[in-house]
Design a protein around this motif. Structure first.
Motif, short mmCIF file in Angstrom:
data_model
loop_
_atom_site.label_atom_id
_atom_site.label_comp_id
_atom_site.label_asym_id
_atom_site.label_seq_id
_atom_site.Cartn_x
_atom_site.Cartn_y
_atom_site.Cartn_z
N VAL A 1 5.85 6.98 11.76
CA VAL A 1 4.94 6.56 10.70
C VAL A 1 3.66 6.10 11.38
O VAL A 1 3.67 5.12 12.13
CB VAL A 1 5.53 5.42 9.86
N PHE A 2 2.57 6.80 11.14
CA PHE A 2 1.34 6.52 11.87
C PHE A 2 0.58 5.36 11.24
O PHE A 2 0.85 4.94 10.11
CB PHE A 2 0.47 7.78 11.95
N GLN A 3 -0.40 4.88 11.99
CA GLN A 3 -1.04 3.61 11.68
C GLN A 3 -1.81 3.61 10.37
O GLN A 3 -1.65 2.71 9.56
CB GLN A 3 -1.97 3.21 12.83
N ASP A 4 -2.63 4.60 10.15
CA ASP A 4 -3.49 4.63 8.97
C ASP A 4 -3.05 5.77 8.07
O ASP A 4 -3.33 6.94 8.33
CB ASP A 4 -4.95 4.80 9.40
N ALA A 5 -2.35 5.42 6.99
CA ALA A 5 -1.77 6.45 6.13
C ALA A 5 -2.83 7.36 5.53
O ALA A 5 -2.64 8.58 5.44
CB ALA A 5 -0.96 5.78 5.01
N LEU A 6 -3.96 6.80 5.12
CA LEU A 6 -4.95 7.60 4.41
C LEU A 6 -5.56 8.66 5.32
O LEU A 6 -5.87 9.77 4.87
CB LEU A 6 -6.05 6.70 3.83
N THR A 7 -5.74 8.37 6.60
CA THR A 7 -6.28 9.37 7.52
C THR A 7 -5.19 10.31 8.03
O THR A 7 -5.49 11.38 8.56
CB THR A 7 -6.99 8.70 8.71
N LEU B 1 13.29 6.23 14.15
CA LEU B 1 12.03 6.11 13.40
C LEU B 1 11.10 5.17 14.15
O LEU B 1 11.47 4.04 14.49
CB LEU B 1 12.30 5.56 12.00
N ILE B 2 9.90 5.64 14.42
CA ILE B 2 8.87 4.85 15.10
C ILE B 2 7.80 4.50 14.08
O ILE B 2 7.23 5.39 13.44
CB ILE B 2 8.25 5.63 16.28
N ALA B 3 7.53 3.22 13.90
CA ALA B 3 6.53 2.76 12.94
C ALA B 3 5.38 2.12 13.72
O ALA B 3 5.55 1.08 14.35
CB ALA B 3 7.14 1.77 11.96
N ASP B 4 4.22 2.76 13.67
CA ASP B 4 3.06 2.30 14.44
C ASP B 4 2.15 1.47 13.54
O ASP B 4 1.43 2.01 12.70
CB ASP B 4 2.30 3.51 14.99
N GLU B 5 2.21 0.15 13.70
CA GLU B 5 1.38 -0.77 12.92
C GLU B 5 1.42 -0.41 11.43
O GLU B 5 0.37 -0.23 10.78
CB GLU B 5 -0.07 -0.75 13.41
N PRO B 6 2.61 -0.29 10.82
CA PRO B 6 2.68 0.22 9.44
C PRO B 6 2.12 -0.73 8.40
O PRO B 6 1.93 -0.32 7.25
CB PRO B 6 4.18 0.42 9.24
N THR B 7 1.85 -1.99 8.76
CA THR B 7 1.34 -2.94 7.78
C THR B 7 -0.14 -3.24 7.96
O THR B 7 -0.69 -4.10 7.28
CB THR B 7 2.14 -4.25 7.83
N THR B 8 -0.80 -2.54 8.89
CA THR B 8 -2.23 -2.77 9.11
C THR B 8 -3.02 -2.44 7.84
O THR B 8 -2.75 -1.46 7.16
CB THR B 8 -2.74 -1.88 10.26
#
Length: 324
Positions: free
Chosen positions: A90-96, A171-178
């Motif tokens: 799960v990458f850092q910035d969902a919208l991008t 599952l790797i979550a990269d700063e998912p709450t930023t």
């Protein structure tokens, strides 16, 4: 058998070591928090695991194994088959990360087609099930929405749905709450832990915030929680979560914990560590933290400590932590 084993991972951009000799392991169903300030190499290390380091970056390791399988020996086709199915991120910035030209349902369906061969009604049904799993209301209609029509929190849930679509074991979550507000942050963290318990996944959380890791560790991941603290491309301390928070041994870990706002109540200023993470042109020859460390001694400037007994320091913190 360990789910994931990384030994001596190196990632270079030119002569700069973004990741410098990383060793990590993860057991099935275990939670691992990778913590450190920006520039510590957290995300780059996991991108290297996923095979997403593009030139001029170069990644190599003594061992990079997933369920006993040597990732270094995989062909490009074999890696594409594995990444996104058994290992997901799960990458850092969902919208991008989401394509603005396609509905979120179509983007999840693309992963289902690539890895599971699902198409048509079967794919559509699975998309709706996944959106329901990540607790998106009115999932059947939201599947037809474009990313710009959803909130940041909803888009992050879509990214999580996409990541778990094929039932990954890691599952790797990269700063998912930023960039999410506090209430949504808590919901996303609770969702990740629920999915981990339901699916038995190993979960790696990348964050700069030790408080986030502490909250997730307190929630009781099924097979325990560990923390790896990174600084300047190296792991400087690793331990089971309760021990690290109760008695941090590396000065950098101690400084991170001391900087948490809850530990500064009544103080005029937040506790802070002066200086910056070393870059390509100012990398010390000795301990990488030495120029910023309040405990530094002459040996620290001359020699680089190895990671021994879970801590990379000649003079670890032995007394009670400053934050109490």
């Amino acid at each position: 058998m360990s789910l994931l084993t990384i030994r001596n991972l190196q990632v270079h951009f030119g002569t700069f070591p973004a990741v410098d000799g990383l060793d990590l392991s993860l057991e099935p169903g275990e939670f691992l928090g990778i913590v450190g300030e920006s520039g510590s190499g957290k995300s780059v290390a996991m991108l290297a695991l996923m095979g997403l380091i593009d030139p001029p970056g170069r990644a190599h390791a003594d061992a990079l194994e997933f369920q006993g399988q040597d990732l270094l020996r995989l062909t490009a086709r074999e890696r594409r088959h594995l990444i996104g199915r058994d290992i997901a991120m799960v990458f850092q910035d969902a919208l991008t990360s989401l394509n603005p030209s396609y509905t979120v349902g179509a983007q999840i369906a693309e992963a289902l087609k690539a890895h599971l061969g699902l198409t048509g009604k079967a794919a559509r049904q699975r998309v709706v099930e996944l959106l329901e799993q990540v607790e998106i209301p009115d999932a059947a209609n939201r599947a037809n929405a474009y990313p710009h029509q959803l909130s940041g929190g909803m888009n992050q849930r879509v990214m999580i749905a996409m990541a778990i679509a094929c039932g990954p074991k890691l599952l790797i979550a990269d700063e998912p709450t930023t960039a999410l507000d506090v209430t949504i942050q808590a919901q996303v963290m609770a969702l990740l832990l629920k999915l981990q318990r339901d699916h038995g996944m190993g979960l790696v959380m990348i964050t700069h915030d030790l408080a986030v890791v502490a909250e997730m560790a307190d929630a009781g991941p099924p097979n325990g929680a560990r923390v790896a603290v990174m600084y300047a491309g190296q792991v400087v301390e690793t331990s089971a979560a309760p021990a690290l928070f109760d008695a941090p041994r590396h000065p950098y870990t101690n400084a991170l914990l001391a900087a948490i706002p809850e530990h500064n109540r009544g103080a005029r200023r937040l506790s802070a560590l002066p200086g910056l993470v070393p870059g390509a042109l100012n990398r010390p020859s000795g301990c990488l933290l030495a120029p910023r460390c309040p405990r530094a001694q002459p040996r620290c400037a001359a020699e680089r400590p190895a990671l021994a007994d879970g801590v990379r320091c000649f003079y670890p913190v032995l007394e009670a932590p400053a934050h109490g």
